[in-house]
Design an enzyme around this catalytic site. Structure first.
Site, mmCIF file in Angstrom:
data_model
loop_
_atom_site.group_PDB
_atom_site.id
_atom_site.type_symbol
_atom_site.label_atom_id
_atom_site.label_comp_id
_atom_site.label_asym_id
_atom_site.label_seq_id
_atom_site.Cartn_x
_atom_site.Cartn_y
_atom_site.Cartn_z
ATOM 1 C CE LYS A 1 0.065 -2.352 3.422
ATOM 2 N NZ LYS A 1 -0.476 -3.533 4.040
ATOM 3 C CD GLU B 1 -9.496 -6.816 -3.211
ATOM 4 O OE1 GLU B 1 -9.645 -6.019 -2.279
ATOM 5 O OE2 GLU B 1 -10.199 -6.798 -4.243
ATOM 6 C CB VAL C 1 -7.079 -1.609 0.442
ATOM 7 C CG1 VAL C 1 -8.107 -0.844 1.273
ATOM 8 C CG2 VAL C 1 -6.214 -0.644 -0.360
ATOM 9 C CB ILE D 1 -12.078 -6.732 3.413
ATOM 10 C CG1 ILE D 1 -12.088 -7.044 4.913
ATOM 11 C CG2 ILE D 1 -13.425 -6.228 2.948
ATOM 12 C CD1 ILE D 1 -12.389 -5.821 5.791
ATOM 13 N N GLY E 1 2.280 -9.368 19.342
ATOM 14 C CA GLY E 1 2.650 -9.462 17.930
ATOM 15 C C GLY E 1 1.709 -8.705 17.000
ATOM 16 C CD GLU F 1 5.179 -4.552 11.671
ATOM 17 O OE1 GLU F 1 6.334 -5.004 11.752
ATOM 18 O OE2 GLU F 1 4.284 -5.064 10.978
ATOM 19 C CE LYS G 1 -3.731 -1.156 5.285
ATOM 20 N NZ LYS G 1 -3.828 -1.672 6.651
#
Ligand code: HSE
Length: 436
Positions: free
Chosen positions: A105, A129, A132, A136, A187, A190, A205
């Protein structure tokens, strides 16, 4: 049937998921795509990891540039991330006539116009796809399923890390710093969580969705971005008392003056479905003129959810790669020569409602002074609470919700309110969207 050959760049979390799902569901995917989709070569700096994930069942290399130049590769899947080497590899792949699938992204939000133009010139597809909202299929929905609509606005919870943190802050009444550490331990976040918590990932996004929704170039540099690191748990509580939840939303809206493109913590009515999207889940609400409201919910990250989107793109390309480029779905949903020149509005021109919290001396006339300033700026109050001061306390909090107002008027009012001698410290301002 001759397989279509994929060169996979990066076999970390998403790359590993792509390998696993593509192999596990190979038979059904082939029946859908019309021919087998085969990862014929994997490039990763960590060859041991690549060997472990693939079981040595395909060629392995640590030279990603060899993959994008390989005549046997039809589609390059870029899962390296970042703007540096990933950009070079994607542009090289395109130059070499390969289709590209990417989950990157950041790369597309910042360099998308250049990359899509190069792909258009070469007649190849760049599919994204997975970039973002993870699993979904929102790009598919916006570009194809909703293609009849004049899209009016999109509001999305499109960063799982921050949604997890906000959920924990509300559920447990904990401050941001404590929950961030917990998110890192689990986790979700980051080690360097800056892009997530400061809203940059969500801005990447929403920038891509905005371009597709309104048929405008990708304009990340014009996005207004605020994250959640300054959010006080107290405001989550006050919002709740007023019937709202605070979510980090990516918002893009078409207005008569231009396009709004913004990311910030936002109060939304607790009764809306999207307000109840909790933990690390993502959701995107799209308002179209014909369809009305549509809501898309699912996992926004993770190995197999993201692989689900990567493989959907691989199937699309496998079905469409022999089609005339002019008959494919355009990268940004609108034909490249039909992109509009709509202006992205500066934040001062945005119109929304506001949550204002101020600490004031508890004495006669204070409220009158504040409401006078708001009235002078044409700001109308929608709701208000004043916390009852504790025993012996001289100060209290006033919280106000406003009706729709232009941001620059709110800025002017805030400056004047903060300069009142009866107001202590800084006024807290959050934006509010009713999403109806
Ligand atoms: N870091 C992102 C999130 C997932 O927390 O949702 C990848 O975009």
């Amino acid at each position: 049937m001759k397989p279509i050959n994929v060169g996979l760049l990066g076999i970390g979390t998403v790359g590993g998921g792509t390998w696993t799902v593509l192999n596990r569901n190979a038979e059904e995917i082939t029946r859908r795509a019309g021919r087998p989709i085969q990862i014929s070569v994997v490039a990763d700096k960590n060859l041991d990891l690549a060997k472990q994930v693939t079981g040595g069942k395909c060629r392995l290399t640590d030279d990603a540039f060899a993959v994008v130049a390989d005549p046997a590769v039809d589609i390059v899947v870029e899962l390296i991330g970042g703007y540096g080497i990933a950009k070079e590899l994607v542009l090289k792949a395109i130059e070499n006539g390969k289709h590209v699938v990417t989950a990157n992204k950041a790369l597309l939000a910042v360099h998308g116009n250049e990359i899509f133009a190069a792909a258009q010139k070469k007649g190849v597809m760049v599919a994204f796809e997975a970039a973002v909202a993870g699993g979904i299929p929102i790009i598919k929905a916006l570009r194809e399923g909703l293609t009849a609509n004049r899209i009016q606005w999109i509001a999305g919870i499109i960063n799982g890390t921050t949604n997890f943190i906000l959920t924990e802050m509300r559920d447990k009444g904990l401050p941001f710093d404590v929950v961030l550490k917990e998110a890192q331990r689990l986790g979700y976040a980051e080690a360097d969580p800056t892009f997530d918590i400061e809203g940059v990932d969500a801005a990447h996004k929403i920038t891509l969705m905005s371009a597709i929704a309104f048929g405008i170039p990708v304009q990340f540099d014009k996005a207004h971005i605020e994250g959640i690191s300054q959010l006080d748990a107290q405001d989550i509580k006050y919002a709740e008392q007023l019937g709202y939840r605070i979510k980090l939303l990516g918002i893009t809206k078409r207005t008569p003056e231009g396009v709004e493109l913004r990311v910030h913590p936002t109060l939304i009515p607790a009764k809306r479905l999207i307000a109840n999207v909790e933990g690390a889940m993502n959701a995107v609400l799209v308002q179209g003129d014909a369809v009305g409201s549509t809501l898309y919910y699912g996992k926004g990250a993770g190995a197999e959810p993201t692989a689900s989107s990567v493989i959907a793109d691989l199937v699309d390309i496998t079905r469409m790669h022999t089609a005339d480029p002019g008959h494919r779905v355009p990268h940004l949903a609108f034909q490249p020569d039909q992109l509009a020149d709509l202006k992205v509005l500066p934040i001062g021109e945005v119109q929304t409602s506001y949550y204002l919290r101020m600490r004031v001396e508890d004495k006669p006339g204070v409220l009158a002074d504040i409401t006078r300033i708001l009235a002078d700026q044409q700001i109308s109050i929608d709701a208000m609470i004043q916390r009852e001061p504790a025993e012996g306390e001289q100060q209290t909090d006033i919280i106000m919700l406003t009706h729709l107002t232009r941001e620059k008027q709110v800025d002017a009012a805030i400056r004047l309110i903060e300069s009142l001698p009866v107001v202590t410290g800084r006024l807290i301002r959050l934006r509010l969207e009713s999403l109806n």
